[in-house]
Each structure stands twice: as structure tokens, then as C-alpha cells.
Design an enzyme around this catalytic site. Sequence first.
Site, PDB file in Angstrom:
ATOM      1  N   LYS A   1       0.823  -1.206   0.000  1.00  0.00           N
ATOM      2  CA  LYS A   1       0.000   0.000   0.000  1.00  0.00           C
ATOM      3  C   LYS A   1       0.869   1.272   0.000  1.00  0.00           C
ATOM      4  CE  LYS A   1      -3.937  -2.217   2.308  1.00  0.00           C
ATOM      5  NZ  LYS A   1      -4.966  -2.052   3.382  1.00  0.00           N
TER       6      LYS A   1
ATOM      7  N   TYR B   1     -12.482  -1.489  -3.581  1.00  0.00           N
ATOM      8  CA  TYR B   1     -12.977  -1.634  -2.207  1.00  0.00           C
ATOM      9  C   TYR B   1     -14.501  -1.480  -2.118  1.00  0.00           C
ATOM     10  CZ  TYR B   1      -8.321  -1.878  -0.124  1.00  0.00           C
ATOM     11  OH  TYR B   1      -7.064  -2.285   0.260  1.00  0.00           O
TER      12      TYR B   1
ATOM     13  N   ASN C   1      -1.997   0.295   6.594  1.00  0.00           N
ATOM     14  CA  ASN C   1      -1.468  -0.925   7.217  1.00  0.00           C
ATOM     15  C   ASN C   1      -0.575  -1.763   6.297  1.00  0.00           C
ATOM     16  OD1 ASN C   1      -3.497  -1.842   5.639  1.00  0.00           O
ATOM     17  ND2 ASN C   1      -4.647  -2.868   7.261  1.00  0.00           N
TER      18      ASN C   1
ATOM     19  N   HIS D   1      -2.162  -5.418   1.552  1.00  0.00           N
ATOM     20  CA  HIS D   1      -3.460  -6.082   1.401  1.00  0.00           C
ATOM     21  C   HIS D   1      -3.221  -7.568   1.172  1.00  0.00           C
ATOM     22  CE1 HIS D   1      -7.493  -6.996  -0.150  1.00  0.00           C
ATOM     23  NE2 HIS D   1      -6.872  -7.702  -1.076  1.00  0.00           N
TER      24      HIS D   1
ATOM     25  N   GLU E   1      -9.716 -10.321  -7.407  1.00  0.00           N
ATOM     26  CA  GLU E   1      -8.772  -9.216  -7.227  1.00  0.00           C
ATOM     27  C   GLU E   1      -7.591  -9.324  -8.195  1.00  0.00           C
ATOM     28  OE1 GLU E   1     -10.002  -8.690  -2.525  1.00  0.00           O
ATOM     29  OE2 GLU E   1      -8.011  -9.465  -3.015  1.00  0.00           O
TER      30      GLU E   1
HETATM   31  P1  IDP Z   1      -7.977  -6.563   5.841  1.00  0.00           P
HETATM   32  O1  IDP Z   1      -7.170  -5.665   4.917  1.00  0.00           O
HETATM   33  O2  IDP Z   1      -7.158  -7.046   7.004  1.00  0.00           O
HETATM   34  O3  IDP Z   1      -8.664  -7.681   5.095  1.00  0.00           O
HETATM   35  P2  IDP Z   1     -10.574  -5.272   5.954  1.00  0.00           P
HETATM   36  O4  IDP Z   1     -11.514  -5.375   7.112  1.00  0.00           O
HETATM   37  O5  IDP Z   1     -10.908  -6.036   4.714  1.00  0.00           O
HETATM   38  O6  IDP Z   1      -9.116  -5.649   6.490  1.00  0.00           O
HETATM   39  O7  IDP Z   1     -10.449  -3.723   5.603  1.00  0.00           O
HETATM   40  C1  IDP Z   1      -9.866  -3.302   4.382  1.00  0.00           C
HETATM   41  C2  IDP Z   1      -8.925  -2.159   4.673  1.00  0.00           C
HETATM   42  O8  IDP Z   1      -9.674  -1.052   5.167  1.00  0.00           O
HETATM   43  C3  IDP Z   1      -7.897  -2.421   5.779  1.00  0.00           C
HETATM   44  O9  IDP Z   1      -6.760  -3.123   5.315  1.00  0.00           O
HETATM   45  C4  IDP Z   1      -7.548  -1.011   6.211  1.00  0.00           C
HETATM   46  O10 IDP Z   1      -6.666  -0.384   5.267  1.00  0.00           O
HETATM   47  C5  IDP Z   1      -8.902  -0.344   6.143  1.00  0.00           C
HETATM   48  N1  IDP Z   1      -9.600  -0.413   7.433  1.00  0.00           N
HETATM   49  C6  IDP Z   1     -10.173  -1.508   8.002  1.00  0.00           C
HETATM   50  N2  IDP Z   1     -10.725  -1.211   9.192  1.00  0.00           N
HETATM   51  C7  IDP Z   1     -10.516   0.104   9.381  1.00  0.00           C
HETATM   52  C8  IDP Z   1     -10.860   1.020  10.443  1.00  0.00           C
HETATM   53  O11 IDP Z   1     -11.498   0.680  11.437  1.00  0.00           O
HETATM   54  N3  IDP Z   1     -10.447   2.317  10.276  1.00  0.00           N
HETATM   55  C9  IDP Z   1      -9.777   2.742   9.171  1.00  0.00           C
HETATM   56  N4  IDP Z   1      -9.429   1.920   8.157  1.00  0.00           N
HETATM   57  C10 IDP Z   1      -9.792   0.623   8.257  1.00  0.00           C
HETATM   58 MG    MG Z   2     -10.085  -7.607   3.607  1.00  0.00          MG
END
Ligand code: IDP
Ligand code: MG
Length: 139
Positions: A11, A51, A114, A117, A128
Site C-alpha cells: 500500500k 474496495y 497498514n 493487502h 482481485e
Molecule cells: P484486511 O485488509 O485485514 O482484510 P478489511 O476489514 O478487509 O481488512 O479492511 C480493508 C482495509 O480497510 C484495511 O486493510 C484497512 O486499510 C482499512 N480499514 C479496516 N478497518 C478500518 C478502520 O477501522 N479504520 C480505518 N481503516 C480501516
Molecule cells: Mg479484507
Amino acid sequence: MAGNRTFTMIKPDAVGNNHTGHIIAKISEAGFRIVAMKYLRLTPERAGEFYAVHSARPFYKDLVKYMSSGPIVAAILEKDNAVEDFRKLIGATDPAKAAPGTIRNLYAKSIDANAVHGSDSDENAAIEGNFFFSLTERY
Ligand code: IDP
Ligand code: MG
């Protein structure tokens, strides 16, 4: 039977902080083979499309803005049990909760930015991967 491919993105935060090489090394050391890889910047429209599954969540707008804020590395990876093993390698969504030694533990700063992905199912890994790569762009 579990599939043998997953999809990942490094990312914008991780690319911007020069973690790309380290993250690719971790992925290779964990036994994943690179099937396809490209460096690009998503437009807000393309990030929103990727997304779309999260469009009802409160962080969706910020996520789209962030994911289109700079270049990313998109890749298809191959290994036995790829989806599950890759999720283990990257760690929990929130880096504060990611296990020591995982990619998010090492390279991510916050739950939104984070670092990486990883697909959450074989079905989404295929969707994807197809979003970014045509058949002729894969090894
Ligand atoms: P994942 O990437 O671990 O699968 P997901 O729940 O699919 O997590 O969420 C997609 C992306 O959305 C996350 O990787 C992160 O970048 C963002 N995200 C998820 N939860 C939050 C939150 O509570 N606050 C802000 N961004 C979030
Ligand atoms: Mg996810």
C-alpha cells in the site's frame, strides 16, 4: 481444497516509506512465488471499485483517498494454501494487534495505512487478481 494463489498490494504508506524491497523479501522467504507484479497508482475511481465491498463502512471514503494517494505494488502470489498462509504472514488488520514478525507488525503504522493487502478467500483472490492483471500479464 484450498487454492494456491492469492493477491496482494503493497500500500502507499509502505511504498512511500521505502519498505517495498523488504516486504517482497519477506514474501519470497515465506515461500511465495511471484506470478504477476506491477507498480502503479490507482485513481480514486479504481480504488473505490476495488474496495466497493466496504462502501457501507464508515472508513470507506478515507480508504479510497488513501489508496489513491500514491503508488502501490500489486501482485499475484503462488504457494500451497496461499490465502490462509499469506494472511498469517501479514498479521491482523490493526498493526497494534499484529503478531510479532508479521509484515504489518514490522512495517505498518496504523489500522488504515497498514502496509499490505491480502485476499480473504480463494474467490476474492481470483476476482482481485483479475482486477489488475490480464491473462497475458502472468507468468
Ligand atoms: P484486511 O485488509 O485485514 O482484510 P478489511 O476489514 O478487509 O481488512 O479492511 C480493508 C482495509 O480497510 C484495511 O486493510 C484497512 O486499510 C482499512 N480499514 C479496516 N478497518 C478500518 C478502520 O477501522 N479504520 C480505518 N481503516 C480501516
Ligand atoms: Mg479484507
